[in-house]
Design an enzyme around this catalytic site. Structure first.
Site, PDB file in Angstrom:
ATOM      1  N   ASN A  61       0.773  -1.331   0.024  1.00 44.76           N
ATOM      2  CA  ASN A  61       0.156   0.178   0.017  1.00 44.76           C
ATOM      3  C   ASN A  61       0.895   1.507  -0.079  1.00 44.76           C
ATOM      4  OD1 ASN A  61       0.890   0.065   2.602  1.00 44.76           O
ATOM      5  ND2 ASN A  61      -1.043   0.080   3.728  1.00 44.76           N
ATOM      6  N   ASP A 248       8.541 -18.895  19.976  1.00 44.14           N
ATOM      7  CA  ASP A 248       9.559 -18.022  20.289  1.00 44.14           C
ATOM      8  C   ASP A 248       9.958 -18.387  21.725  1.00 44.14           C
ATOM      9  OD1 ASP A 248      10.846 -15.308  19.392  1.00 44.14           O
ATOM     10  OD2 ASP A 248       9.932 -14.668  21.391  1.00 44.14           O
ATOM     11  N   GLU A 308      12.216 -22.331  19.068  1.00 46.78           N
ATOM     12  CA  GLU A 308      13.442 -21.440  19.241  1.00 46.78           C
ATOM     13  C   GLU A 308      13.945 -21.765  20.649  1.00 46.78           C
ATOM     14  OE1 GLU A 308      15.270 -17.055  19.149  1.00 46.78           O
ATOM     15  OE2 GLU A 308      13.302 -17.538  20.181  1.00 46.78           O
TER      16      GLU A 308
HETATM   17  C1  GLC Z   1      13.016 -14.408  20.235  1.00 49.24           C
HETATM   18  C2  GLC Z   1      13.191 -13.482  18.755  1.00 49.24           C
HETATM   19  C3  GLC Z   1      13.771 -11.855  18.865  1.00 49.24           C
HETATM   20  C4  GLC Z   1      13.166 -11.455  19.914  1.00 49.24           C
HETATM   21  C5  GLC Z   1      13.057 -12.108  21.167  1.00 49.24           C
HETATM   22  C6  GLC Z   1      12.065 -11.748  22.285  1.00 49.24           C
HETATM   23  O1  GLC Z   1      14.481 -14.505  20.465  1.00 49.24           O
HETATM   24  O2  GLC Z   1      13.655 -14.404  17.572  1.00 49.24           O
HETATM   25  O3  GLC Z   1      13.583 -11.244  17.559  1.00 49.24           O
HETATM   26  O4  GLC Z   1      13.727 -10.036  20.153  1.00 49.24           O
HETATM   27  O5  GLC Z   1      12.506 -13.396  20.885  1.00 49.24           O
HETATM   28  O6  GLC Z   1      10.856 -12.067  21.734  1.00 49.24           O
END
Ligand code: GLC
Length: 586
Positions: A61, A248, A308
């Protein structure tokens, strides 16, 4: 200007100051799952997953920020069903939820909606169905350890000590005043983004805990109402058709029930590394919560998660792997350009994972310096840097495991240079001598679609500068060049799609007589593949092992020209400088 030297700054991946190799109890509990009896044969095993950082991919946009419409309009680049597209299997979207952007979407203000700057829920539905039409799966980023301080749950929680949300976050009284009259904190925990993990709240007259910014308060996973609300988030997005989640920092969900201080340690620069993080993550209660989430995700069929791990131990990472659930470990992301270092890293992973656990391979993401920049740190020419990027691509796409790629890496995109004083990235703005931080804006530049002022990313003013090399390095240009980094990614990904041994096979690292050549074989049933990667800028004479089938090897993809007759490999071979070869048994 010379880019900052990441080695001397905090690398995001080096989260464990002690380099722990101990398996946390929680992971040990999960390891008892009968992994091999429930063989994981889902699409994610052989998948190539493409990470989109929504702010930076494509602006539909003209406001200078990427959005869902922009992504949907560019899906043909990812997979249009033909080898003139990348041919990836899935898209992972970094957070798209409403957020005040203290951590660019990783501070969520509403888990169930889409940030208006990215579009609407209707745009999301259109994006999911356009993706599914192309056979692309959709993976959402779920940030369940913390919310934004502006999330209504936190606003309610901070407003009263006895309201319904009072116990949704981690609140504690101050244990008193220090000799200098300063309010003492509940314990010694630190924030990964600098300073103490506790911030005083004047309304509640208590401290709350945050692993990241004060604007990212940690949820109290011990409260069943919190857990139920988060499971409802998972269920809602599954109902909306997503195919998986990236979790995350999942191993931080639970903290020690008694909030004990961490033991001190001798670390590098920065207070985070001066303690052993045994009480602020990896608690035994996590196992049960993960099993609950896995059961929910698995109940939908064909869905996956990738976690992660907030720790750099490959042993701990392996222990968390379960059917349908991958884990990012950081080993490949932190290995420098060296065949022997990669050989050692791959061996360490294979030992930790064993044959049944399925790794997730990744070289770049939104938290790290891009690998095309990292691998060219010794000042090689642009052409040589691109040649290394192709060798790296061959490795990423042929190693055993799911492959995760980061937008722009298919072009060999480099980091841009953004000084900390100009940074958007919040920890970079807080950087100091004792808190060295690599500014993550540098790996988040707008995608380079074509030459020209907005690089095809936007017709407006891009939120970050486009890459300085956008007119040479962009999708339009590289599509037309058979030798480009992009063309090589396309060839390899399509080869991987068509060759089950590359997606599913077991793996064995082999010695071929030159230390600078990383070589491994993949094997599935009676078919095999051989991968030869010359990390050196000189040619290398190698011994080619016989194919197990006895049929001999034929080159299926290479960075260098080979005439058709020579496509068959003899017992010895001279690899060109920075040559990558993928051969299949003929
Ligand atoms: C994870 C994400 C990162 C973020 C952190 C806190 O490591 O990859 O980008 O800053 O979490 O949420």
């Amino acid at each position: 200007m010379v880019p900052p030297e990441p080695r001397r700054e905090r690398s995001y991946a080096h989260m464990s100051p002690t380099g722990t190799t101990k398996i946390p109890d929680v992971a040990r509990a999960l390891q008892n799952e009968p992994l091999s009896q429930r063989r994981d044969d889902g699409w994610w095993r052989h998948a190539v997953v493409y990470q989109v950082y929504p702010r930076s991919f494509a602006d539909g946009n003209g406001d200078g920020l990427g959005d869902l419409r922009g992504i949907t309009e560019h899906l043909d680049h990812l997979n249009d069903g033909t080898p003139s597209s990348l041919g990836v299997d899935a898209i992972w979207l970094s957070p798209i939820y409403p957020s005040p952007d203290f951590d660019f979407g990783y501070d969520v203000a509403d888990y169930l909606d889409v940030d208006p700057r990215f579009g609407t829920l209707a745009d999301f539905t259109a994006f999911v169905s356009a993706s599914h039409d192309r056979g692309l799966k959709v993976i959402l980023d779920l940030v369940l350890n913390h919310t934004s301080h502006l999330h209504p749950w936190f606003e309610a929680s901070r407003s009263s000590r006895d309201g319904p949300y009072a116990d949704w976050y981690i609140w504690r009284d101050s244990p008193g005043r220090s000799l200098t009259g300063r309010r003492r904190r509940p314990n010694n925990w630190r924030s990964w983004f600098r300073g103490p993990a506790w911030t005083w709240d004047e309304t509640r007259k208590q401290f709350y805990m945050h692993t990241f910014l004060p604007e990212q308060p940690d949820l109290n996973w011990r409260n069943p109402d919190v857990r139920a609300a988060l499971m409802n988030v998972v269920r809602t997005w599954l109902e909306r058709g997503v195919d998986g989640f990236r979790l995350d920092v999942f191993n931080v969900y639970f903290k020690d029930a008694m909030l004990r201080s961490n033991p001190l340690a001798i670390g590098r620069r920065g207070a985070w590394s001066w303690q052993r993080h045994v009480h602020d993550r990896d608690q035994p209660e996590l196992a049960d919560a993960l099993l609950e989430m896995r059961a929910l995700v698995d109940s939908y069929g064909g869905k996956m998660t990738v976690g992660e791990l907030f720790d750099n131990s490959v042993v701990a990472a392996a222990a968390h792997v379960a059917p349908h659930h991958l884990i990012f470990d950081w080993l490949l992301l932190t290995t420098p350009w060296s065949a022997s270092r990669f050989r050692a890293a791959i061996a360490a992973r294979e030992v930790a994972f064993g044959p049944d656990r399925w790794p997730a391979n990744v070289l770049s993401n939104h938290d790290q310096s891009r690998h095309a920049t990292r691998f060219a740190k010794d000042g090689v020419s642009v052409a040589e840097g691109d040649a290394r990027a192709k060798v790296a691509a061959a490795m990423l796409l042929t190693l055993r495991g799911a492959a995760f790629m980061y937008y722009g890496e298919e072009l060999g995109m480099r980091d841009i240079v953004v000084a900390n004083s100009q940074a958007f990235d919040p920890p970079a703005r807080r950087a100091s001598f004792l808190f060295p931080w690599w500014n993550r804006d540098q790996s988040r530049a707008p995608m380079s679609w074509r030459g020209g002022p907005g690089g095809g990313f936007t017709t407006g003013r891009p939120w970050l500068p486009v890459s300085p090399d956008v007119s040479d390095r962009n999708v339009a240009r590289q599509s037309a060049e058979p030798d480009s980094v992009l063309s090589f990614y396309r060839r390899l990904i399509w080869l991987r799609r068509e060759t089950p041994v590359l997606g599913e096979g077991g793996q064995e690292v082999i010695e071929v007589g030159d230390d600078d050549v990383l070589a491994y074989a993949r094997r599935l049933g009676d078919s095999s593949a051989l991968v030869l990667l010359n990390f050196a800028s000189r040619s290398a004479r190698v011994q080619v092992p016989p194919a197990a089938s006895g049929r001999g090897w034929r080159i299926a993809a290479s960075t260098h020209e080979h005439d058709a007759a020579a496509g068959a490999l003899g017992p010895t071979l001279t690899l060109g400088p920075l040559e990558a070869i993928v051969a299949l048994d003929a």
